[in-house]
Write a protein that holds these residues in place. Structure first.
Motif, mmCIF file in Angstrom:
data_model
loop_
_atom_site.group_PDB
_atom_site.id
_atom_site.type_symbol
_atom_site.label_atom_id
_atom_site.label_comp_id
_atom_site.label_asym_id
_atom_site.label_seq_id
_atom_site.Cartn_x
_atom_site.Cartn_y
_atom_site.Cartn_z
ATOM 1 N N SER A 129 0.849 -1.191 0.000
ATOM 2 C CA SER A 129 0.000 0.000 0.000
ATOM 3 C C SER A 129 0.884 1.241 0.000
ATOM 4 O O SER A 129 2.038 1.206 0.415
ATOM 5 C CB SER A 129 -0.935 0.000 1.201
ATOM 6 O OG SER A 129 -0.191 0.073 2.391
ATOM 7 N N ALA A 182 -1.874 7.321 -2.871
ATOM 8 C CA ALA A 182 -2.110 7.406 -4.306
ATOM 9 C C ALA A 182 -1.374 8.603 -4.892
ATOM 10 O O ALA A 182 -1.267 9.661 -4.268
ATOM 11 C CB ALA A 182 -3.601 7.512 -4.588
ATOM 12 N N ASP A 214 -5.350 6.181 0.377
ATOM 13 C CA ASP A 214 -4.691 4.876 0.392
ATOM 14 C C ASP A 214 -4.914 4.158 -0.933
ATOM 15 O O ASP A 214 -6.005 4.172 -1.496
ATOM 16 C CB ASP A 214 -5.230 4.005 1.527
ATOM 17 C CG ASP A 214 -4.811 4.527 2.889
ATOM 18 O OD1 ASP A 214 -3.811 5.249 2.956
ATOM 19 O OD2 ASP A 214 -5.479 4.186 3.875
ATOM 20 N N GLU A 215 -3.855 3.536 -1.437
ATOM 21 C CA GLU A 215 -3.910 2.782 -2.689
ATOM 22 C C GLU A 215 -3.282 1.423 -2.434
ATOM 23 O O GLU A 215 -2.233 1.327 -1.807
ATOM 24 C CB GLU A 215 -3.137 3.535 -3.760
ATOM 25 C CG GLU A 215 -3.053 2.855 -5.085
ATOM 26 C CD GLU A 215 -2.327 3.675 -6.133
ATOM 27 O OE1 GLU A 215 -2.700 3.555 -7.302
ATOM 28 O OE2 GLU A 215 -1.386 4.428 -5.801
#
Length: 40
Positions: free
Chosen positions: A3, A6, A17-18
């Protein structure tokens, strides 16, 4: 999976969060996509 925040894209700030999936073709199976297309 890893993670990160972004990255910015097309003038949008990014930062949410990406989740990055290294081999999504073999690890993810789509069973349906709902609520994306407007009704015609």
């Amino acid at each position: 999976m890893t993670s990160r925040s972004a990255l910015p894209l097309d003038g949008n700030a990014g930062g949410l969060d990406e989740i990055l999936v290294p081999n999504p073709e073999t690890q993810i199976t789509l069973t349906g996509v709902y609520g994306v297309n407007p009704p015609f």
